[in-house]
Write a protein that holds these residues in place. Structure first.
Motif, PDB file in Angstrom:
ATOM      1  N   ASP A 130     -13.708  32.222  29.635  1.00 47.35           N
ATOM      2  CA  ASP A 130     -14.779  32.130  30.633  1.00 47.35           C
ATOM      3  C   ASP A 130     -14.919  33.372  31.490  1.00 47.35           C
ATOM      4  OD1 ASP A 130     -12.388  31.814  31.997  1.00 47.35           O
ATOM      5  OD2 ASP A 130     -13.252  30.437  33.469  1.00 47.35           O
ATOM      6  N   SER A 131     -14.066  34.391  31.253  1.00 46.85           N
ATOM      7  CA  SER A 131     -14.095  35.596  32.092  1.00 46.85           C
ATOM      8  C   SER A 131     -13.585  36.786  31.293  1.00 46.85           C
ATOM      9  CB  SER A 131     -13.215  35.399  33.326  1.00 46.85           C
ATOM     10  OG  SER A 131     -13.019  36.619  34.019  1.00 46.85           O
ATOM     11  N   PRO A 132     -14.125  37.985  31.544  1.00 48.79           N
ATOM     12  CA  PRO A 132     -13.612  39.176  30.858  1.00 48.79           C
ATOM     13  C   PRO A 132     -12.282  39.670  31.422  1.00 48.79           C
ATOM     14  CG  PRO A 132     -15.341  39.807  32.388  1.00 48.79           C
ATOM     15  CD  PRO A 132     -15.299  38.298  32.396  1.00 48.79           C
ATOM     16  N   THR A 133     -11.856  39.142  32.566  1.00 54.52           N
ATOM     17  CA  THR A 133     -10.656  39.631  33.240  1.00 54.52           C
ATOM     18  C   THR A 133      -9.415  39.443  32.375  1.00 54.52           C
ATOM     19  OG1 THR A 133     -11.567  39.151  35.427  1.00 54.52           O
ATOM     20  CG2 THR A 133      -9.184  39.397  35.269  1.00 54.52           C
ATOM     21  N   LEU A 134      -8.676  40.527  32.202  1.00 55.34           N
ATOM     22  CA  LEU A 134      -7.377  40.486  31.534  1.00 55.34           C
ATOM     23  C   LEU A 134      -6.304  40.630  32.601  1.00 55.34           C
ATOM     24  CD1 LEU A 134      -8.153  42.899  28.548  1.00 55.34           C
ATOM     25  CD2 LEU A 134      -8.225  40.391  28.544  1.00 55.34           C
ATOM     26  N   VAL A 135      -5.414  39.662  32.680  1.00 62.35           N
ATOM     27  CA  VAL A 135      -4.325  39.701  33.651  1.00 62.35           C
ATOM     28  C   VAL A 135      -3.066  40.159  32.923  1.00 62.35           C
ATOM     29  CG1 VAL A 135      -2.940  38.361  35.267  1.00 62.35           C
ATOM     30  CG2 VAL A 135      -5.377  37.863  35.008  1.00 62.35           C
ATOM     31  N   ARG A 136      -2.453  41.233  33.425  1.00 66.77           N
ATOM     32  CA  ARG A 136      -1.275  41.806  32.779  1.00 66.77           C
ATOM     33  C   ARG A 136      -0.066  41.700  33.709  1.00 66.77           C
ATOM     34  NH1 ARG A 136      -5.109  46.723  30.658  1.00 66.77           N
ATOM     35  NH2 ARG A 136      -5.831  45.664  28.755  1.00 66.77           N
ATOM     36  N   PRO A 137       0.624  40.553  33.640  1.00 62.69           N
ATOM     37  CA  PRO A 137       1.746  40.328  34.565  1.00 62.69           C
ATOM     38  C   PRO A 137       2.983  41.140  34.246  1.00 62.69           C
ATOM     39  CG  PRO A 137       1.505  38.495  33.044  1.00 62.69           C
ATOM     40  CD  PRO A 137       0.333  39.377  32.814  1.00 62.69           C
ATOM     41  N   LEU A 138       3.102  41.610  33.001  1.00 60.78           N
ATOM     42  CA  LEU A 138       4.232  42.457  32.629  1.00 60.78           C
ATOM     43  C   LEU A 138       3.710  43.704  31.936  1.00 60.78           C
ATOM     44  CD1 LEU A 138       6.891  39.981  31.173  1.00 60.78           C
ATOM     45  CD2 LEU A 138       6.993  41.189  33.358  1.00 60.78           C
ATOM     46  N   GLY A 139       3.914  44.826  32.566  1.00 60.93           N
ATOM     47  CA  GLY A 139       3.504  46.102  32.005  1.00 60.93           C
ATOM     48  C   GLY A 139       4.070  47.198  32.881  1.00 60.93           C
ATOM     49  N   GLY A 140       3.588  48.406  32.670  1.00 62.82           N
ATOM     50  CA  GLY A 140       4.095  49.492  33.494  1.00 62.82           C
ATOM     51  C   GLY A 140       3.439  50.803  33.159  1.00 62.82           C
ATOM     52  N   GLN A 141       4.015  51.873  33.718  1.00 68.99           N
ATOM     53  CA  GLN A 141       3.378  53.184  33.577  1.00 68.99           C
ATOM     54  C   GLN A 141       4.422  54.286  33.700  1.00 68.99           C
ATOM     55  OE1 GLN A 141      -0.061  53.499  36.090  1.00 68.99           O
ATOM     56  NE2 GLN A 141      -0.992  55.004  34.730  1.00 68.99           N
ATOM     57  N   TYR A 142       4.152  55.373  32.961  1.00 64.15           N
ATOM     58  CA  TYR A 142       4.970  56.568  33.095  1.00 64.15           C
ATOM     59  C   TYR A 142       4.415  57.412  34.234  1.00 64.15           C
ATOM     60  CZ  TYR A 142       6.687  61.287  32.304  1.00 64.15           C
ATOM     61  OH  TYR A 142       7.247  62.530  32.483  1.00 64.15           O
ATOM     62  N   ALA A 143       5.262  57.674  35.227  1.00 65.49           N
ATOM     63  CA  ALA A 143       4.854  58.461  36.392  1.00 65.49           C
ATOM     64  C   ALA A 143       5.472  59.857  36.277  1.00 65.49           C
ATOM     65  CB  ALA A 143       5.311  57.793  37.681  1.00 65.49           C
ATOM     66  N   PRO A 144       4.681  60.876  35.976  1.00 68.17           N
ATOM     67  CA  PRO A 144       5.244  62.221  35.844  1.00 68.17           C
ATOM     68  C   PRO A 144       5.821  62.754  37.145  1.00 68.17           C
ATOM     69  CG  PRO A 144       2.843  62.299  35.836  1.00 68.17           C
ATOM     70  CD  PRO A 144       3.225  60.858  35.753  1.00 68.17           C
ATOM     71  N   THR A 145       5.341  62.250  38.253  1.00 69.65           N
ATOM     72  CA  THR A 145       5.867  62.671  39.548  1.00 69.65           C
ATOM     73  C   THR A 145       7.320  62.251  39.729  1.00 69.65           C
ATOM     74  OG1 THR A 145       4.933  60.648  40.485  1.00 69.65           O
ATOM     75  CG2 THR A 145       3.617  62.662  40.668  1.00 69.65           C
ATOM     76  N   GLU A 146       7.718  61.192  39.005  1.00 69.41           N
ATOM     77  CA  GLU A 146       9.091  60.692  39.083  1.00 69.41           C
ATOM     78  C   GLU A 146       9.846  60.928  37.775  1.00 69.41           C
ATOM     79  OE1 GLU A 146      10.199  59.416  41.898  1.00 69.41           O
ATOM     80  OE2 GLU A 146       8.242  59.430  42.913  1.00 69.41           O
ATOM     81  N   ASN A 147       9.119  61.389  36.761  1.00 71.64           N
ATOM     82  CA  ASN A 147       9.695  61.576  35.431  1.00 71.64           C
ATOM     83  C   ASN A 147      10.378  60.296  34.943  1.00 71.64           C
ATOM     84  OD1 ASN A 147      10.218  63.070  33.091  1.00 71.64           O
ATOM     85  ND2 ASN A 147      12.262  63.669  33.813  1.00 71.64           N
ATOM     86  N   ALA A 148       9.700  59.158  35.137  1.00 64.11           N
ATOM     87  CA  ALA A 148      10.283  57.869  34.770  1.00 64.11           C
ATOM     88  C   ALA A 148       9.177  56.832  34.599  1.00 64.11           C
ATOM     89  CB  ALA A 148      11.277  57.404  35.831  1.00 64.11           C
ATOM     90  N   ASN A 149       9.529  55.722  33.938  1.00 65.50           N
ATOM     91  CA  ASN A 149       8.624  54.585  33.790  1.00 65.50           C
ATOM     92  C   ASN A 149       9.007  53.496  34.776  1.00 65.50           C
ATOM     93  OD1 ASN A 149       6.786  54.530  31.031  1.00 65.50           O
ATOM     94  ND2 ASN A 149       8.526  55.941  30.890  1.00 65.50           N
ATOM     95  N   PHE A 150       7.984  52.772  35.258  1.00 68.71           N
ATOM     96  CA  PHE A 150       8.216  51.701  36.224  1.00 68.71           C
ATOM     97  C   PHE A 150       7.383  50.478  35.852  1.00 68.71           C
ATOM     98  CE2 PHE A 150       8.819  55.758  38.349  1.00 68.71           C
ATOM     99  CZ  PHE A 150      10.094  55.599  38.901  1.00 68.71           C
ATOM    100  N   TRP A 151       7.951  49.315  36.131  1.00 65.69           N
ATOM    101  CA  TRP A 151       7.219  48.076  35.913  1.00 65.69           C
ATOM    102  C   TRP A 151       6.058  47.980  36.897  1.00 65.69           C
ATOM    103  CZ3 TRP A 151       7.932  45.087  31.799  1.00 65.69           C
ATOM    104  CH2 TRP A 151       9.165  45.118  31.142  1.00 65.69           C
ATOM    105  N   GLY A 152       4.982  47.328  36.447  1.00 67.01           N
ATOM    106  CA  GLY A 152       3.851  47.106  37.331  1.00 67.01           C
ATOM    107  C   GLY A 152       2.964  45.990  36.833  1.00 67.01           C
ATOM    108  N   VAL A 153       2.389  45.241  37.743  1.00 65.31           N
ATOM    109  CA  VAL A 153       1.393  44.227  37.414  1.00 65.31           C
ATOM    110  C   VAL A 153       0.041  44.915  37.315  1.00 65.31           C
ATOM    111  CG1 VAL A 153       0.188  42.172  38.306  1.00 65.31           C
ATOM    112  CG2 VAL A 153       2.680  42.359  38.495  1.00 65.31           C
ATOM    113  N   GLY A 154      -0.819  44.450  36.405  1.00 63.38           N
ATOM    114  CA  GLY A 154      -2.106  45.095  36.244  1.00 63.38           C
ATOM    115  C   GLY A 154      -3.204  44.166  35.799  1.00 63.38           C
TER     116      GLY A 154
END
Length: 258
Positions: A130-154
Motif C-alpha cells: 500500500d506504500s512505496p516506503t521501504l523501511v530498512r531497520p538493519l543496514g549501514g554505511q561506510y564513512a570515509p571520515t572514520e574509515n569504518a562501517n557503522f550500523w544505521g536505520v534507513g
C-alpha cells in the motif's frame, strides 16, 4: 476373573490412547505464542536454495546456499553477492498484528565495503503493497571520515526520501557472529535496534525523529520482510560479499535468545 481382565484391558487401551495423543501433540506443538517464523536451516538439504518453509528468495548477481555451520553445529545460510548485487531470503504475506513485529537473527559479514566513499548496504528491508516506503531497520554505511562501517536505520522511496542514519556508537564488525534484533512498532512508526541483546538508542527512528526530510516517517502496512545483503554502489571494494545467516525468528513479541 473375566470382568477384572476386561477392566484391566480397558484401562490399558485408554492409557495407550492418552500416550499416543500426548506424543502427537508434542510432535506438532505450535511455536511459542506470537511467533510467526522460525528458521535455522538444519532441515534443508545442503546446496543452492530458492525456497524454504514460508519463504522464497530474491537475488541478482547473488546466490543463497545452505552449508554446514561454521560453528560446527547444524547448518546455516550462506549469501554471496558480486559487486552491487543482492541476495535475500523473503518472507511474504506477513500481516503482523497491529502492523508491528520483532525479528531476530544471527549474522556474520566477512567484510564490509571500503569503497566507494559513503557506500551503503542493507541487511533487512520491510515493505507493504500500500506504500512505496521501504523501511530498512538493519543496514549501514561506510564513512570515509572514520574509515569504518557503522550500523544505521534507513528508508527509501517514501516521503522522507533516501537516508541511512548511521551512528559511530554502533560500529559494524566484520568476520564475527553477531545477534541482531529489531522492533517495528507502528504506535509511533518506531524502529528499535538491539545488538547482542543490548538496545542501541542512538539508532532509534520514529515519526518525527529520523534521518530524512522534514516529512513524517510512516510505515507501510507490512506484508514482506527481506533478510540478506544488498550494496547499492557500483564497483565497490571488495568486489564480492560473503554473509552468513542463522537462527531467524519473526514474532509479534520479542524472541530474545541473544
Amino acid at each position: 476373573m473375566a470382568p477384572l481382565r476386561k477392566v484391566t484391558a480397558a484401562l490399558a487401551a485408554t492409557a495407550a490412547l492418552l500416550l499416543a495423543a500426548t506424543t502427537t501433540a508434542s510432535a506438532t506443538a505450535p511455536a511459542p505464542h506470537g511467533t510467526r517464523v522460525r528458521e535455522n536451516f538444519d532441515r534443508l538439504p545442503l546446496g543452492p536454495v530458492t525456497a524454504g518453509r514460508g519463504w522464497t528468495t530474491d537475488a541478482s548477481d547473488g546466490t543463497l546456499t545452505v552449508e554446514p555451520s561454521t560453528t560446527g553445529y547444524g547448518r546455516e545460510l550462506r549469501i554471496r553477492t558480486e559487486g552491487n548485487g543482492r541476495a535475500f531470503l523473503v518472507l511474504s504475506d506477513l500481516a503482523p498484528h497491529g502492523n508491528s513485529l520483532w525479528a531476530r537473527l544471527r549474522l556474520r559479514v566477512a567484510a564490509f565495503p571500503t569503497a566507494p566513499d559513503w557506500a551503503h548496504w542493507t541487511v533487512a528491508e520491510a515493505s507493504g503493497a500500500d506504500s512505496p516506503t521501504l523501511v530498512r531497520p538493519l543496514g549501514g554505511q561506510y564513512a570515509p571520515t572514520e574509515n569504518a562501517n557503522f550500523w544505521g536505520v534507513g528508508s527509501d522511496l517514501g516521503p522522507t526520501g533516501d537516508w541511512t542514519a548511521w551512528k559511530t556508537s554502533a560500529p559494524a564488525t566484520a568476520s564475527e557472529w553477531q545477534c541482531v534484533e529489531f522492533h517495528l512498532d507502528a504506535t509511533d512508526n518506531q524502529v528499535t535496534v538491539y545488538l547482542d541483546g543490548v538496545e542501541q538508542p542512538d539508532l532509534t527512528a520514529s515519526t518525527h525523529h529520523h534521518g530524512g526530510t522534514s516529512d513524517d516517517f510512516t510505515f507501510p502496512t507490512f506484508d514482506k520482510l527481506k533478510l540478506g545483503w544488498q550494496l547499492y554502489q557500483a564497483d565497490p571494494a571488495p568486489s564480492s560479499y560473503d554473509v552468513r545467516l542463522d537462527d531467524i525468528a519473526v514474532s509479534t513479541r520479542r524472541v530474545g535468545g541473544c
